[in-house]
Write a protein that holds these residues in place. Structure first.
Motif, PDB file in Angstrom:
ATOM      1  N   SER A 140       6.020  -1.522   3.772  1.00 38.64           N
ATOM      2  CA  SER A 140       4.298  -1.211   3.390  1.00 38.64           C
ATOM      3  C   SER A 140       3.447  -2.137   3.005  1.00 38.64           C
ATOM      4  O   SER A 140       2.593  -2.085   1.671  1.00 38.64           O
ATOM      5  CB  SER A 140       4.238  -0.123   2.458  1.00 38.64           C
ATOM      6  OG  SER A 140       5.234   1.180   2.991  1.00 38.64           O
ATOM      7  N   TYR A 195       0.728  -1.068   0.088  1.00 32.54           N
ATOM      8  CA  TYR A 195      -0.183  -0.053   0.020  1.00 32.54           C
ATOM      9  C   TYR A 195       0.947   1.312   0.546  1.00 32.54           C
ATOM     10  O   TYR A 195       1.947   1.446   0.930  1.00 32.54           O
ATOM     11  CB  TYR A 195      -0.660  -0.243   1.115  1.00 32.54           C
ATOM     12  CG  TYR A 195      -0.376   0.177   2.811  1.00 32.54           C
ATOM     13  CD1 TYR A 195       0.336  -1.285   2.988  1.00 32.54           C
ATOM     14  CD2 TYR A 195       0.320   0.939   3.794  1.00 32.54           C
ATOM     15  CE1 TYR A 195       0.741  -1.719   4.059  1.00 32.54           C
ATOM     16  CE2 TYR A 195       0.679   1.010   4.294  1.00 32.54           C
ATOM     17  CZ  TYR A 195       1.197   0.257   4.861  1.00 32.54           C
ATOM     18  OH  TYR A 195       2.004   0.411   6.213  1.00 32.54           O
ATOM     19  N   GLU A 196       0.124   2.560  -0.640  1.00 26.02           N
ATOM     20  CA  GLU A 196       0.648   3.771  -0.321  1.00 26.02           C
ATOM     21  C   GLU A 196       0.203   4.831  -0.081  1.00 26.02           C
ATOM     22  O   GLU A 196      -1.481   4.330  -0.188  1.00 26.02           O
ATOM     23  CB  GLU A 196       1.287   4.138  -1.375  1.00 26.02           C
ATOM     24  CG  GLU A 196       1.677   3.501  -2.201  1.00 26.02           C
ATOM     25  CD  GLU A 196       2.026   3.946  -4.158  1.00 26.02           C
ATOM     26  OE1 GLU A 196       2.627   3.018  -4.900  1.00 26.02           O
ATOM     27  OE2 GLU A 196       1.918   5.067  -4.055  1.00 26.02           O
ATOM     28  N   THR A 197       0.550   5.488   1.331  1.00 16.65           N
ATOM     29  CA  THR A 197      -0.338   6.693   2.002  1.00 16.65           C
ATOM     30  C   THR A 197       0.729   7.722   2.309  1.00 16.65           C
ATOM     31  O   THR A 197       1.546   7.517   2.642  1.00 16.65           O
ATOM     32  CB  THR A 197      -1.207   5.547   2.970  1.00 16.65           C
ATOM     33  OG1 THR A 197      -2.144   6.638   3.311  1.00 16.65           O
ATOM     34  CG2 THR A 197      -0.366   5.103   4.285  1.00 16.65           C
ATOM     35  N   ARG A 198      -0.125   8.730   2.629  1.00 12.27           N
ATOM     36  CA  ARG A 198       0.984   9.941   3.111  1.00 12.27           C
ATOM     37  C   ARG A 198       0.152  10.237   5.083  1.00 12.27           C
ATOM     38  O   ARG A 198       0.863  11.002   5.429  1.00 12.27           O
ATOM     39  CB  ARG A 198       0.321  11.625   2.275  1.00 12.27           C
ATOM     40  CG  ARG A 198       0.753  10.865   0.965  1.00 12.27           C
ATOM     41  CD  ARG A 198       0.783  12.545   0.194  1.00 12.27           C
ATOM     42  NE  ARG A 198       1.574  12.790  -0.698  1.00 12.27           N
ATOM     43  CZ  ARG A 198       1.544  13.403  -2.034  1.00 12.27           C
ATOM     44  NH1 ARG A 198       0.882  14.486  -1.643  1.00 12.27           N
ATOM     45  NH2 ARG A 198       1.950  13.318  -3.344  1.00 12.27           N
TER      46      ARG A 198
END
Lengths: 118, 115
Positions: free
Chosen positions: A73, A25-28
């Motif tokens: 991640s 996953y990718e998130t800020r």
């Protein structure tokens, strides 16, 4: 932007084999939730697990286990001793929060179809 | 109350016709979401209600789509002048207001086929 990648489109195993479904996953966001859902042929999404970003302990529930690694991640899902009834599409999802509206949507991966052969 | 109910389960319509789907959330849930799921993909967020107010619409929701939630109870999703690209599963989900940990419940969906 939120993104969930499930690189395995389809996996086929024979009953009693162990199988691991990958999720990256990718998130800020610094605080977020990760989920796994099961979607059998009937179509409904069945909730399996929810994990928050502060809890990196692995979890086991019967034949299911989850490995959350914040450093990479990833939030992988393992089924031990698979059964025919495990055949379904499995989705990994990431929380997508918008503070001003209170919206808590989910960003889903494209899913992994698991076929367990007898 | 046994969960989130969606009707109909299946709908086949001709291109250009209007269709309406209904979602009955869990009664004490004041948040309601619509998602769309196309073949081979995960669900994608369409729109969000808090009680009767529609607070957010995804860019996926074109002008042909309209959603309502009168009185903050059930919700309807209408698609006008359907196109073949609208063929998908439309999922509804609800959650309680103080759902800090995402107490989501999904319905079984309405599968739309536009021919």
């Amino acid at each position: 932007a939120q993104k969930v990648t499930q690189a395995q489109t389809e996996i086929s195993v024979v009953e009693k084999e162990d199988v691991t479904l990958d999720c990256v996953y990718e998130t800020r966001d610094t605080t977020y939730y990760l989920f796994w859902y099961k979607q059998p042929p009937s179509g409904e999404l069945v909730f399996l697990i929810r994990r928050n970003s502060f809890d990196e302990q692995n979890e086991i529930s019967g034949r299911y286990s989850w490995n959350f690694q914040k450093s990479t991640s990833s939030f992988n899902f393992t089924i031990t001793a698979s059964q025919v009834v495990d055949s379904a599409v499995y989705f990994c999802a990431l929380s997508d929060v918008r503070g001003d509206t209170g919206r808590r949507a989910l960003t889903f991966g494209s899913g992994t179809r698991l076929q367990v052969q007898p | 109350d046994t969960g989130v109910s969606q009707n109909p389960r299946h709908k086949i319509t001709k291109r250009g016709q209007n269709v309406t789907f209904r979602c009955d959330p869990i009664s004490e849930h004041n948040r309601l979401y619509w998602y769309r799921q196309t073949l081979g993909q995960g669900p994608e967020f369409l729109t969000y209600f808090q009680n009767e107010a529609q607070l957010e619409k995804s860019r996926l929701l074109s002008d042909r789509f309209s959603a309502e939630r009168p009185k903050g109870s059930f919700s309807t999703l209408e698609i006008q002048r359907t196109e073949q690209g609208d063929s998908a599963m439309y999922l509804c989900a609800s959650s309680p207001s103080r759902s800090v940990n995402y107490g989501y419940t999904f319905g079984s969906g309405t599968r739309l086929t536009v021919v």
